[in-house]
Enzyme design. Structure first.
Site, PDB file in Angstrom:
ATOM      1  N   LYS A 129       0.838  -1.022  -0.143  1.00  0.00           N
ATOM      2  CA  LYS A 129      -0.074   0.047   0.035  1.00  0.00           C
ATOM      3  C   LYS A 129       0.969   1.197   0.027  1.00  0.00           C
ATOM      4  CE  LYS A 129      -4.643   0.794   0.122  1.00  0.00           C
ATOM      5  NZ  LYS A 129      -5.513  -0.070  -0.008  1.00  0.00           N
ATOM      6  N   ASP A 169      -6.975   4.366  -4.413  1.00  0.00           N
ATOM      7  CA  ASP A 169      -7.552   4.024  -2.924  1.00  0.00           C
ATOM      8  C   ASP A 169      -8.560   5.478  -3.117  1.00  0.00           C
ATOM      9  OD1 ASP A 169      -7.593   2.061  -0.821  1.00  0.00           O
ATOM     10  OD2 ASP A 169      -7.351   3.989   0.143  1.00  0.00           O
TER      11      ASP A 169
HETATM   12  N1  GLU Z   1      -7.120   0.286  -2.893  1.00  0.00           N
HETATM   13  C1  GLU Z   1      -8.290  -1.216  -3.274  1.00  0.00           C
HETATM   14  C2  GLU Z   1      -8.006  -1.566  -1.858  1.00  0.00           C
HETATM   15  O1  GLU Z   1      -8.365  -1.336  -0.725  1.00  0.00           O
HETATM   16  C3  GLU Z   1      -7.540  -1.459  -4.630  1.00  0.00           C
HETATM   17  C4  GLU Z   1      -6.263  -1.693  -4.593  1.00  0.00           C
HETATM   18  C5  GLU Z   1      -5.945  -2.377  -5.999  1.00  0.00           C
HETATM   19  O2  GLU Z   1      -6.623  -2.295  -6.683  1.00  0.00           O
HETATM   20  O3  GLU Z   1      -4.554  -2.748  -5.983  1.00  0.00           O
HETATM   21  O4  GLU Z   1      -8.190  -3.226  -2.084  1.00  0.00           O
END
Ligand code: GLU
Length: 447
Positions: A129, A169
């Protein structure tokens, strides 16, 4: 005390000592550790391999300066992060969050959750992340572009098709991903799979925009079905008004439910006729305006200040799609009397520990975030696959795969909960199912 409980208590104590100033990260780990004992009782080899020690420390955590120039010519500085948490089953995968609240604790909680969420999808992606305390709110397009370009100038050193693949996100949507990708391309070339959530004309996948919200409803439907209930005609309260909330609203209404609310950080819109998703999209996606504009456009809607979870409403299903810890124990304690029998989380960790305990005590069906909102990252992984094949799948193909993934991951969580003696506990089942695959991969690969 068994060897397993001793070991887990030791991991928790070590972490409390090591990261005392990271409350969100501590909370995410503690929610997880609270459910995982049965696995260690069955698999003492995971203790020997110190799998939890390795899982609670990111493989790599990068913090960097992001300088950018605003429209007045001032040099502004934000903080950027990328936490590469675990790569046992595939390249790090997870979004970037741009929000003033972003700090290392928040990125680590999100990265930790992402490990198990990604594992649950059944696709070969590890957990990571990133993000920044920057916000696009109130900035011009040119400022947002300059920020994204500067962010990528540093980030590009750390990512790669088989290393780490970021996405969006909170605060990072198609516009930001486009600018980030444009800069990556200038620096490193047109590797389209390097980011997901891209525009459709340069390697994006159909149904990625809808995926988290639609996936949440496919999950909810599966959870209801398992308990001999149906979503048709149900009254739903949704929080948030971003990408997840919008497409959760759309799919819930397609399934014949009525969505009574959406919310932003100031208040919520309540519409007894059901939220008009076309108006919602116009306000949030086209005009990028506040929800007060929705209330102006729809005569049957009322705008109220404050949290939607304090509203005095009668409804059946709660779908929190805003942000972490948006529901506290007092708010959750009112669910039963309001008529709520199920909650599924579109946001990451929207329920605080007291809220989760309250759902359990009141027999409310609880679909935890790492399972219920896995549809977004699942379609991201499908986007990576399409980019490698240099093909674009149809909307129906991707949507069909998404539905199958959500149904499978729900079924796997149910089966894991049964196997480990905690039948019906979907939080434990999701944690266990996600964890076992990662732990097996870690032990098979040595250290
Ligand atoms: N931010 C999204 C999550 O919390 C998607 C992450 C992504 O697509 O890599 O899973």
């Amino acid at each position: 005390m068994t060897q397993a409980t001793d070991y887990i208590a030791q991991v928790a104590a070590d972490l409390a000592k090591r990261d005392p100033n990271q409350p969100e990260f501590q909370e995410a780990v503690s929610n997880f550790l609270g459910t995982i004992t049965p696995v260690f009782e069955k698999h003492p080899e995971y203790i020997k391999a110190n799998v939890l020690g390795r899982l609670t420390e990111p493989e790599r955590a990068i913090s960097f300066q992001v300088p950018w120039q605003d429209d007045e010519g001032n040099l502004r500085i934000n903080r950027g992060f990328r936490v590469q948490f675990n790569s046992a089953i595939g390249p790090y995968k997870g979004g970037l969050r741009f929000h003033p609240s972003v700090n290392l604790s928040i990125i680590k909680f999100l990265g930790f959750e992402q490990i198990f969420k990604n594992s649950l999808t059944g696709l070969p992606i590890g957990g990571g992340k990133g993000g920044s305390d920057f916000t696009s709110k109130g900035k011009s397009d040119a400022e947002i572009m300059r920020f994204c370009q500067s962010f990528m100038i540093e980030l590009q050193r750390h990512i790669g098709l088989d290393i780490d693949v970021p996405a969006g996100d909170i605060g990072v949507g198609g516009r930001e991903i486009g600018y980030l990708y444009g800069m990556y391309k200038r620096l490193r070339g047109a590797e389209r799979g390097i980011l997901t959530g891209k525009g459709l004309s340069f390697g994006g996948s159909l149904a990625r925009t809808e995926a988290t919200g639609y996936g949440l409803l496919y999950y909810t439907q599966a959870m209801l079905k398992e308990n001999d209930k149906d979503i048709t005609g149900k009254r739903i309260v949704i929080s948030g008004a971003g990408n997840v909330a919008i497409y959760a609203t759309e799919k819930a209404e397609q399934m014949g439910a009525k969505v009574l609310t959406v919310s932003d950080s100031n208040g919520y819109v309540y519409d007894e006729n059901g939220i008009d998703v076309a108006v919602l999209k116009d306000v949030k996606e086209v005009r990028r305006a506040r929800l007060t504009e929705y209330a102006k456009a729809v005569p049957s809607a009322q705008y109220h200040e404050g949290s939607v979870w304090d509203a005095d409403l009668k409804y059946d299903i709660a779908l929190p799609c805003a942000t972490q810890n948006e529901i506290n124990g007092d708010q959750a304690a009112k669910f039963k009397a309001a008529g709520v029998f199920a909650i599924a989380e579109g946001a990451n960790m929207p329920s605080n520990p007291e809220a989760i305990a309250s759902y359990k005590a009141n027999g409310i069906l609880y679909g935890p975030a790492k399972a219920a909102n896995a549809g977004g990252v699942a379609v991201s992984a499908l986007e990576m696959g399409q980019d490698s094949r240099r093909m674009a799948d149809s909307f129906d193909t991707v949507d069909g795969q998404l539905k199958e993934i959500m149904e499978n991951l729900f079924a796997n969580s149910v089966a894991a909960a049964k196997e480990y003696g905690v039948a019906g506990d979907y939080l434990a089942g999701s944690n266990i199912a996600g964890f076992v695959k990662v732990a097996d991969a870690m032990t098979a690969q040595g250290w």
